[in-house]
Write a protein that holds these residues in place. Structure first.
Motif, PDB file in Angstrom:
ATOM      1  N   ASP A 184       1.363   7.698  20.462  1.00 46.12           N
ATOM      2  CA  ASP A 184       0.330   7.020  21.253  1.00 46.12           C
ATOM      3  C   ASP A 184      -1.034   7.680  21.114  1.00 46.12           C
ATOM      4  OD1 ASP A 184       2.221   5.234  22.137  1.00 46.12           O
ATOM      5  OD2 ASP A 184       2.596   6.296  24.030  1.00 46.12           O
ATOM      6  N   SER A 185      -1.054   8.940  20.714  1.00 49.07           N
ATOM      7  CA  SER A 185      -2.320   9.663  20.575  1.00 49.07           C
ATOM      8  C   SER A 185      -3.086   9.286  19.314  1.00 49.07           C
ATOM      9  CB  SER A 185      -2.050  11.177  20.576  1.00 49.07           C
ATOM     10  OG  SER A 185      -1.151  11.513  19.531  1.00 49.07           O
ATOM     11  N   ILE A 186      -2.454   8.509  18.430  1.00 54.14           N
ATOM     12  CA  ILE A 186      -3.080   8.104  17.169  1.00 54.14           C
ATOM     13  C   ILE A 186      -3.457   6.623  17.232  1.00 54.14           C
ATOM     14  CG2 ILE A 186      -2.754   7.806  14.689  1.00 54.14           C
ATOM     15  CD1 ILE A 186      -0.782  10.076  14.745  1.00 54.14           C
ATOM     16  N   ASP A 187      -4.665   6.312  16.806  1.00 56.28           N
ATOM     17  CA  ASP A 187      -5.096   4.929  16.701  1.00 56.28           C
ATOM     18  C   ASP A 187      -5.474   4.638  15.254  1.00 56.28           C
ATOM     19  OD1 ASP A 187      -6.092   2.390  16.876  1.00 56.28           O
ATOM     20  OD2 ASP A 187      -7.593   2.825  18.419  1.00 56.28           O
ATOM     21  N   VAL A 188      -4.604   3.925  14.557  1.00 53.83           N
ATOM     22  CA  VAL A 188      -4.895   3.519  13.177  1.00 53.83           C
ATOM     23  C   VAL A 188      -4.904   1.994  13.075  1.00 53.83           C
ATOM     24  CG1 VAL A 188      -4.035   5.632  12.101  1.00 53.83           C
ATOM     25  CG2 VAL A 188      -2.448   3.748  12.565  1.00 53.83           C
ATOM     26  N   SER A 189      -5.229   1.339  14.180  1.00 49.88           N
ATOM     27  CA  SER A 189      -5.161  -0.117  14.247  1.00 49.88           C
ATOM     28  C   SER A 189      -6.133  -0.812  13.293  1.00 49.88           C
ATOM     29  CB  SER A 189      -5.420  -0.596  15.678  1.00 49.88           C
ATOM     30  OG  SER A 189      -6.681  -0.138  16.147  1.00 49.88           O
ATOM     31  N   GLY A 190      -7.189  -0.115  12.889  1.00 49.63           N
ATOM     32  CA  GLY A 190      -8.143  -0.713  11.968  1.00 49.63           C
ATOM     33  C   GLY A 190      -7.780  -0.532  10.505  1.00 49.63           C
ATOM     34  N   PHE A 191      -6.766   0.285  10.208  1.00 56.25           N
ATOM     35  CA  PHE A 191      -6.431   0.595   8.819  1.00 56.25           C
ATOM     36  C   PHE A 191      -5.871  -0.607   8.064  1.00 56.25           C
ATOM     37  CE2 PHE A 191      -3.748   3.345   5.801  1.00 56.25           C
ATOM     38  CZ  PHE A 191      -4.778   3.406   4.882  1.00 56.25           C
ATOM     39  N   PRO A 192      -5.004  -1.440   8.671  1.00 54.13           N
ATOM     40  CA  PRO A 192      -4.518  -2.605   7.922  1.00 54.13           C
ATOM     41  C   PRO A 192      -5.627  -3.509   7.401  1.00 54.13           C
ATOM     42  CG  PRO A 192      -3.147  -2.247   9.846  1.00 54.13           C
ATOM     43  CD  PRO A 192      -4.313  -1.302   9.965  1.00 54.13           C
ATOM     44  N   ASP A 193      -6.714  -3.645   8.136  1.00 57.82           N
ATOM     45  CA  ASP A 193      -7.823  -4.477   7.662  1.00 57.82           C
ATOM     46  C   ASP A 193      -8.456  -3.904   6.400  1.00 57.82           C
ATOM     47  OD1 ASP A 193      -7.489  -6.286   9.706  1.00 57.82           O
ATOM     48  OD2 ASP A 193      -9.064  -5.446  10.970  1.00 57.82           O
ATOM     49  N   LEU A 194      -8.558  -2.575   6.335  1.00 54.60           N
ATOM     50  CA  LEU A 194      -9.111  -1.950   5.137  1.00 54.60           C
ATOM     51  C   LEU A 194      -8.159  -2.117   3.948  1.00 54.60           C
ATOM     52  CD1 LEU A 194     -10.598   1.333   6.640  1.00 54.60           C
ATOM     53  CD2 LEU A 194     -11.877  -0.568   5.647  1.00 54.60           C
ATOM     54  N   LEU A 195      -6.867  -1.952   4.188  1.00 59.64           N
ATOM     55  CA  LEU A 195      -5.891  -2.180   3.119  1.00 59.64           C
ATOM     56  C   LEU A 195      -5.944  -3.623   2.635  1.00 59.64           C
ATOM     57  CD1 LEU A 195      -2.807  -0.213   4.510  1.00 59.64           C
ATOM     58  CD2 LEU A 195      -4.235   0.430   2.551  1.00 59.64           C
ATOM     59  N   ALA A 196      -6.166  -4.548   3.564  1.00 57.06           N
ATOM     60  CA  ALA A 196      -6.261  -5.960   3.196  1.00 57.06           C
ATOM     61  C   ALA A 196      -7.469  -6.221   2.305  1.00 57.06           C
ATOM     62  CB  ALA A 196      -6.325  -6.828   4.453  1.00 57.06           C
ATOM     63  N   GLU A 197      -8.578  -5.526   2.555  1.00 62.79           N
ATOM     64  CA  GLU A 197      -9.764  -5.656   1.694  1.00 62.79           C
ATOM     65  C   GLU A 197      -9.413  -5.255   0.259  1.00 62.79           C
ATOM     66  OE1 GLU A 197     -12.796  -6.720   2.105  1.00 62.79           O
ATOM     67  OE2 GLU A 197     -13.184  -6.772   4.266  1.00 62.79           O
ATOM     68  N   LEU A 198      -8.736  -4.121   0.124  1.00 60.40           N
ATOM     69  CA  LEU A 198      -8.369  -3.618  -1.201  1.00 60.40           C
ATOM     70  C   LEU A 198      -7.406  -4.564  -1.895  1.00 60.40           C
ATOM     71  CD1 LEU A 198      -7.564   0.077  -2.044  1.00 60.40           C
ATOM     72  CD2 LEU A 198      -6.151  -1.762  -2.951  1.00 60.40           C
ATOM     73  N   CYS A 199      -6.347  -4.965  -1.194  1.00 61.03           N
ATOM     74  CA  CYS A 199      -5.307  -5.787  -1.817  1.00 61.03           C
ATOM     75  C   CYS A 199      -5.800  -7.190  -2.145  1.00 61.03           C
ATOM     76  CB  CYS A 199      -4.086  -5.842  -0.914  1.00 61.03           C
ATOM     77  SG  CYS A 199      -3.218  -4.257  -0.800  1.00 61.03           S
ATOM     78  N   ASP A 200      -6.668  -7.749  -1.311  1.00 62.32           N
ATOM     79  CA  ASP A 200      -7.224  -9.061  -1.601  1.00 62.32           C
ATOM     80  C   ASP A 200      -8.027  -9.019  -2.896  1.00 62.32           C
ATOM     81  OD1 ASP A 200      -8.023 -11.876  -0.759  1.00 62.32           O
ATOM     82  OD2 ASP A 200      -9.987 -10.925  -0.873  1.00 62.32           O
ATOM     83  N   ALA A 201      -8.849  -7.999  -3.059  1.00 63.01           N
ATOM     84  CA  ALA A 201      -9.671  -7.890  -4.266  1.00 63.01           C
ATOM     85  C   ALA A 201      -8.827  -7.575  -5.498  1.00 63.01           C
ATOM     86  CB  ALA A 201     -10.743  -6.816  -4.072  1.00 63.01           C
ATOM     87  N   ALA A 202      -7.734  -6.825  -5.310  1.00 62.79           N
ATOM     88  CA  ALA A 202      -6.878  -6.437  -6.430  1.00 62.79           C
ATOM     89  C   ALA A 202      -5.818  -7.487  -6.742  1.00 62.79           C
ATOM     90  CB  ALA A 202      -6.194  -5.108  -6.116  1.00 62.79           C
ATOM     91  N   ASP A 203      -5.696  -8.527  -5.915  1.00 60.81           N
ATOM     92  CA  ASP A 203      -4.640  -9.534  -6.036  1.00 60.81           C
ATOM     93  C   ASP A 203      -3.265  -8.869  -5.998  1.00 60.81           C
ATOM     94  OD1 ASP A 203      -3.469 -12.027  -6.268  1.00 60.81           O
ATOM     95  OD2 ASP A 203      -3.615 -12.081  -8.458  1.00 60.81           O
ATOM     96  N   LEU A 204      -3.056  -8.057  -4.967  1.00 57.05           N
ATOM     97  CA  LEU A 204      -1.794  -7.347  -4.780  1.00 57.05           C
ATOM     98  C   LEU A 204      -1.182  -7.739  -3.442  1.00 57.05           C
ATOM     99  CD1 LEU A 204      -2.817  -3.751  -5.911  1.00 57.05           C
ATOM    100  CD2 LEU A 204      -1.206  -5.254  -7.105  1.00 57.05           C
ATOM    101  N   HIS A 205       0.114  -7.985  -3.457  1.00 56.85           N
ATOM    102  CA  HIS A 205       0.861  -8.176  -2.215  1.00 56.85           C
ATOM    103  C   HIS A 205       1.397  -6.820  -1.782  1.00 56.85           C
ATOM    104  CE1 HIS A 205       3.715  -9.768   0.715  1.00 56.85           C
ATOM    105  NE2 HIS A 205       4.617  -8.988   0.163  1.00 56.85           N
ATOM    106  N   LEU A 206       1.084  -6.421  -0.550  1.00 56.97           N
ATOM    107  CA  LEU A 206       1.545  -5.139  -0.015  1.00 56.97           C
ATOM    108  C   LEU A 206       2.297  -5.372   1.278  1.00 56.97           C
ATOM    109  CD1 LEU A 206       1.515  -1.986   0.100  1.00 56.97           C
ATOM    110  CD2 LEU A 206      -0.637  -2.185   1.375  1.00 56.97           C
ATOM    111  N   ASP A 207       3.505  -4.818   1.354  1.00 59.70           N
ATOM    112  CA  ASP A 207       4.296  -4.827   2.580  1.00 59.70           C
ATOM    113  C   ASP A 207       4.630  -3.372   2.881  1.00 59.70           C
ATOM    114  OD1 ASP A 207       6.509  -5.049   4.484  1.00 59.70           O
ATOM    115  OD2 ASP A 207       6.443  -7.175   4.003  1.00 59.70           O
ATOM    116  N   LEU A 208       4.127  -2.873   4.022  1.00 58.32           N
ATOM    117  CA  LEU A 208       4.149  -1.437   4.298  1.00 58.32           C
ATOM    118  C   LEU A 208       4.693  -1.148   5.690  1.00 58.32           C
ATOM    119  CD1 LEU A 208       3.114   1.584   3.948  1.00 58.32           C
ATOM    120  CD2 LEU A 208       0.921   0.742   4.809  1.00 58.32           C
ATOM    121  N   ASP A 209       5.584  -0.147   5.765  1.00 56.60           N
ATOM    122  CA  ASP A 209       6.050   0.392   7.042  1.00 56.60           C
ATOM    123  C   ASP A 209       5.834   1.899   7.036  1.00 56.60           C
ATOM    124  OD1 ASP A 209       7.469  -1.654   8.840  1.00 56.60           O
ATOM    125  OD2 ASP A 209       8.285  -2.115   6.848  1.00 56.60           O
TER     126      ASP A 209
END
Length: 239
Positions: free
Chosen positions: A54-79
């Motif tokens: 709970d002490s970590i907030d990385v809620s904005g990170f998926p949006d940044l990964l989406a920027e990269l993958c959209d431009a690279a035409d990559l499908h990413l599924d991450l856990d």
């Protein structure tokens, strides 16, 4: 099918790529576990789930990964799982290493079987050269290198964009810098980022950087039969 299974000071890493080109990568350390699937040519879809303290907030990170993958035409599924850890730095660094390693496996197999560019840039058109506020280039040669160039001075850039800044979604700029460094390490490649116009908004700079990286990766993965079996550069081997 290609596979990698190794243990080092960076944890245990398993990568498998099947005949369809789907790469499955898992990296486990004493601190965290990352599991991802990566596929080229799926329209840049991204699903990223983080099970962290709970002490970590990385809620904005998926949006940044989406920027990269959209431009690279990559499908990413991450856990990502690290519920006992209170360090957002480790989250982004571990994801960067694993994503880089998965991309390296994808790139290596495509290079051997059909030939690819192996290197790429986000600058494609005359308009890009004239107006792009940030650019990126990637060259996968079997060794890590990262260079970020400032539109002013590096000391000025550190305080404007890299140190002590908070991006949307409460992502720390230092952690994003660590992600890019780890990505270069996992990719065993050179990443060059150029701030082409002065940025006063760290969020805009890093979002532009992730998109530029995606465009460069897209070009690096593009088919080039004339380079079958050949990495870029003069090293002549990826290992």
């Amino acid at each position: 099918m290609s596979a990698v299974n190794e243990t080092s000071k960076h944890g245990h890493l398993t990568i498998k790529q099947d005949e369809s080109g789907l790469v499955r990568a898992a990296r486990e350390t004493a601190e965290s576990r990352v599991v991802m699937e990566l596929m080229r040519g799926q329209g840049g879809q991204t699903r990223a789930r983080f099970d962290v303290a709970d002490s970590i907030d990385v809620s904005g990170f998926p949006d940044l990964l989406a920027e990269l993958c959209d431009a690279a035409d990559l499908h990413l599924d991450l856990d990502f799982t690290a519920t006992r850890l209170s360090s957002s730095h480790v989250v982004l660094e571990d994801v960067g290493l694993t994503l880089g390693a998965a991309l390296f496996q994808m790139l290596t197999d495509r290079m051997i079987t059909s030939g690819i560019n192996g290197a790429g840039s986000s600058l494609r058109t005359a308009d890009d050269f004239e107006n792009a506020p940030v650019s990126a280039s990637v060259s996968v040669e079997g060794r890590k290198f990262l260079k970020i160039v400032s539109a002013t001075t590096m000391e000025d850039m550190r305080w404007r964009l890299i140190l002590g800044q908070t991006l949307s979604g409460n992502i720390r700029s230092e952690d994003i810098d660590d992600f890019v460094d780890a990505l270069a390490g996992g990719l065993k490649g050179s990443i060059f980022i150029n701030e082409r116009t002065v940025h006063t908004d760290a969020d805009a700079f890093w979002r532009g950087t992730f998109r530029a990286l995606g465009l460069a990766i897209h070009e690096a993965l593009a088919p080039n039969p004339a380079r079958k079996g050949l990495p870029p550069g003069v090293k002549a081997t990826l290992f």
